[in-house]
Motif scaffolding. Structure first.
Motif, PDB file in Angstrom:
ATOM      1  N   ARG A  11       0.871  -1.172   0.000  1.00  0.00           N
ATOM      2  CA  ARG A  11       0.000   0.000   0.000  1.00  0.00           C
ATOM      3  C   ARG A  11       0.908   1.222   0.000  1.00  0.00           C
ATOM      4  NH1 ARG A  11      -3.041   0.583   5.718  1.00  0.00           N
ATOM      5  NH2 ARG A  11      -4.686  -0.255   4.432  1.00  0.00           N
ATOM      6  N   ASP A  12       0.303   2.378  -0.247  1.00  0.00           N
ATOM      7  CA  ASP A  12       1.091   3.612  -0.317  1.00  0.00           C
ATOM      8  C   ASP A  12       1.760   3.894   1.034  1.00  0.00           C
ATOM      9  OD1 ASP A  12      -0.657   5.482   1.394  1.00  0.00           O
ATOM     10  OD2 ASP A  12      -2.067   4.489   0.039  1.00  0.00           O
ATOM     11  N   PHE A  13       2.659   4.885   1.039  1.00  0.00           N
ATOM     12  CA  PHE A  13       3.430   5.208   2.239  1.00  0.00           C
ATOM     13  C   PHE A  13       2.922   6.460   2.959  1.00  0.00           C
ATOM     14  CE2 PHE A  13       6.395   2.780  -0.458  1.00  0.00           C
ATOM     15  CZ  PHE A  13       6.620   1.712   0.409  1.00  0.00           C
ATOM     16  N   HIS A  14       1.668   6.842   2.725  1.00  0.00           N
ATOM     17  CA  HIS A  14       1.143   8.023   3.418  1.00  0.00           C
ATOM     18  C   HIS A  14       1.060   7.762   4.914  1.00  0.00           C
ATOM     19  CE1 HIS A  14       0.198  10.185  -0.214  1.00  0.00           C
ATOM     20  NE2 HIS A  14      -0.496   9.180  -0.685  1.00  0.00           N
ATOM     21  N   THR A  15       1.382   8.784   5.691  1.00  0.00           N
ATOM     22  CA  THR A  15       1.225   8.685   7.151  1.00  0.00           C
ATOM     23  C   THR A  15      -0.251   8.870   7.505  1.00  0.00           C
ATOM     24  OG1 THR A  15       1.475  11.068   7.485  1.00  0.00           O
ATOM     25  CG2 THR A  15       3.511   9.735   7.490  1.00  0.00           C
ATOM     26  N   ASN A 116      -1.742  -0.111  -9.416  1.00  0.00           N
ATOM     27  CA  ASN A 116      -1.140  -0.138 -10.752  1.00  0.00           C
ATOM     28  C   ASN A 116      -0.011   0.893 -10.764  1.00  0.00           C
ATOM     29  OD1 ASN A 116      -0.525   0.536 -13.486  1.00  0.00           O
ATOM     30  ND2 ASN A 116      -2.425  -0.434 -14.145  1.00  0.00           N
ATOM     31  N   PRO A 117       1.222   0.454 -10.464  1.00  0.00           N
ATOM     32  CA  PRO A 117       2.341   1.398 -10.311  1.00  0.00           C
ATOM     33  C   PRO A 117       2.554   2.318 -11.513  1.00  0.00           C
ATOM     34  CG  PRO A 117       2.987  -0.799  -9.581  1.00  0.00           C
ATOM     35  CD  PRO A 117       1.631  -0.937 -10.215  1.00  0.00           C
ATOM     36  N   GLU A 118       2.423   1.781 -12.719  1.00  0.00           N
ATOM     37  CA  GLU A 118       2.622   2.590 -13.934  1.00  0.00           C
ATOM     38  C   GLU A 118       1.613   3.737 -13.976  1.00  0.00           C
ATOM     39  OE1 GLU A 118       2.177   2.145 -18.793  1.00  0.00           O
ATOM     40  OE2 GLU A 118       1.725   0.435 -17.501  1.00  0.00           O
ATOM     41  N   ILE A 128      -0.561  14.954  -8.537  1.00  0.00           N
ATOM     42  CA  ILE A 128      -1.746  14.407  -7.859  1.00  0.00           C
ATOM     43  C   ILE A 128      -1.273  13.383  -6.822  1.00  0.00           C
ATOM     44  CG2 ILE A 128      -3.876  13.064  -8.180  1.00  0.00           C
ATOM     45  CD1 ILE A 128      -3.827  14.181 -11.140  1.00  0.00           C
ATOM     46  N   LYS A 129      -1.800  13.493  -5.607  1.00  0.00           N
ATOM     47  CA  LYS A 129      -1.493  12.478  -4.590  1.00  0.00           C
ATOM     48  C   LYS A 129      -2.214  11.189  -4.945  1.00  0.00           C
ATOM     49  CE  LYS A 129      -0.907  15.710  -0.812  1.00  0.00           C
ATOM     50  NZ  LYS A 129      -1.701  16.522   0.105  1.00  0.00           N
ATOM     51  N   VAL A 130      -1.570  10.053  -4.695  1.00  0.00           N
ATOM     52  CA  VAL A 130      -2.183   8.759  -4.992  1.00  0.00           C
ATOM     53  C   VAL A 130      -2.208   7.908  -3.724  1.00  0.00           C
ATOM     54  CG1 VAL A 130      -2.033   6.627  -6.346  1.00  0.00           C
ATOM     55  CG2 VAL A 130      -1.407   8.826  -7.397  1.00  0.00           C
ATOM     56  N   VAL A 131      -3.408   7.421  -3.405  1.00  0.00           N
ATOM     57  CA  VAL A 131      -3.586   6.458  -2.330  1.00  0.00           C
ATOM     58  C   VAL A 131      -3.971   5.155  -3.007  1.00  0.00           C
ATOM     59  CG1 VAL A 131      -4.944   5.875  -0.273  1.00  0.00           C
ATOM     60  CG2 VAL A 131      -4.399   8.273  -0.769  1.00  0.00           C
ATOM     61  N   PHE A 132      -3.354   4.023  -2.600  1.00  0.00           N
ATOM     62  CA  PHE A 132      -3.750   2.760  -3.222  1.00  0.00           C
ATOM     63  C   PHE A 132      -3.868   1.639  -2.203  1.00  0.00           C
ATOM     64  CE2 PHE A 132       0.895   2.815  -3.776  1.00  0.00           C
ATOM     65  CZ  PHE A 132       1.253   1.554  -3.318  1.00  0.00           C
ATOM     66  N   ASN A 133      -4.697   0.661  -2.557  1.00  0.00           N
ATOM     67  CA  ASN A 133      -4.965  -0.508  -1.718  1.00  0.00           C
ATOM     68  C   ASN A 133      -5.409  -0.107  -0.312  1.00  0.00           C
ATOM     69  OD1 ASN A 133      -5.221  -3.234  -1.082  1.00  0.00           O
ATOM     70  ND2 ASN A 133      -3.100  -3.435  -0.431  1.00  0.00           N
ATOM     71  N   ARG A 134      -6.280   0.890  -0.248  1.00  0.00           N
ATOM     72  CA  ARG A 134      -6.892   1.296   1.018  1.00  0.00           C
ATOM     73  C   ARG A 134      -8.362   1.576   0.767  1.00  0.00           C
ATOM     74  NH1 ARG A 134      -3.256   4.455   5.105  1.00  0.00           N
ATOM     75  NH2 ARG A 134      -1.275   4.652   4.031  1.00  0.00           N
ATOM     76  N   CYS A 135      -9.165   1.389   1.794  1.00  0.00           N
ATOM     77  CA  CYS A 135     -10.604   1.666   1.705  1.00  0.00           C
ATOM     78  C   CYS A 135     -10.903   2.990   2.395  1.00  0.00           C
ATOM     79  CB  CYS A 135     -11.378   0.532   2.384  1.00  0.00           C
ATOM     80  SG  CYS A 135     -13.137   0.893   2.505  1.00  0.00           S
TER      81      CYS A 135
END
Length: 144
Positions: A11-15, A116-118, A128-135
Motif C-alpha cells: 500500500r502507499d506510504f502516506h502517514t 497499478n504502479p505505472e 496528484i497524490k495517490v492512495v492505493f490498496n486502502r478503503c
C-alpha cells in the motif's frame, strides 16, 4: 471485496496525518459506483455521503444512484474535484487515470485490492497524490 489480495499487495506510504488531511477534502467522484447495496462500490460512497462528503457517481450503466445523478465518464463531471475514488479492476486503472488527470483532482484514491504502479506514476507526475490498496470507509472509521 477482494480482501484475499491485500496480504500480497503493497500500500502507499502516506502517514496517518496525510490520510487525515486527504480525508478532510469533501468533494468525491466515485468511478465504478454500484447500485448493488452489497458491493463496496455502493456502501463505501453511501457511508461517505452520510459523513459529510459530496459524492458524484460515475457509472455509464445507470442514471441515478442514491438519488444522485450519474455521469457517464469522469470528463463529464462539470465541477472541480478533490478526490477521485476508484472501484475498477487494477488492469483498467491505466485508462481510468489517464481520464482522471484531465480533471486535475487533488487525490486519486484506489480502493482496497487496486494497485497499478505505472498508472500511479502518471498521476504523481501531474502533482496528484495517490492512495492505493486502502478503503476510504475503513480509513475514515480508523482515523475519525
Amino acid at each position: 471485496m477482494m480482501h484475499h489480495l491485500t496480504f500480497f499487495m503493497d500500500r502507499d506510504f502516506h502517514t496517518d496525518d496525510e490520510i487525515r488531511e486527504i480525508l478532510s477534502l469533501k468533494k468525491v467522484v466515485v468511478i465504478g459506483m454500484s447500485k448493488n447495496s452489497n458491493k463496496a462500490a455502493h456502501y463505501v460512497p453511501k457511508y461517505l455521503s452520510k459523513n459529510g462528503y459530496g459524492i458524484i457517481p460515475v457509472n455509464p450503466t445507470t442514471d441515478r444512484i442514491l438519488g444522485k445523478k450519474c455521469f457517464e465518464s469522469i470528463t463529464d463531471v462539470p465541477s472541480e474535484i478533490d478526490i477521485i475514488d476508484v472501484f475498477r479492476p487494477s488492469d483498467q486503472i491505466l485508462s481510468v487515470i489517464q481520464e482522471a488527470i484531465k480533471k486535475k483532482p487533488k487525490v486519486i484514491w484506489l480502493q482496497e485490492g487496486i494497485h497499478n504502479p505505472e498508472a500511479e506514476e502518471i498521476a504523481k507526475k501531474e502533482g496528484i497524490k495517490v492512495v492505493f490498496n486502502r478503503c476510504m470507509l475503513a480509513e475514515h472509521r480508523r482515523l475519525f
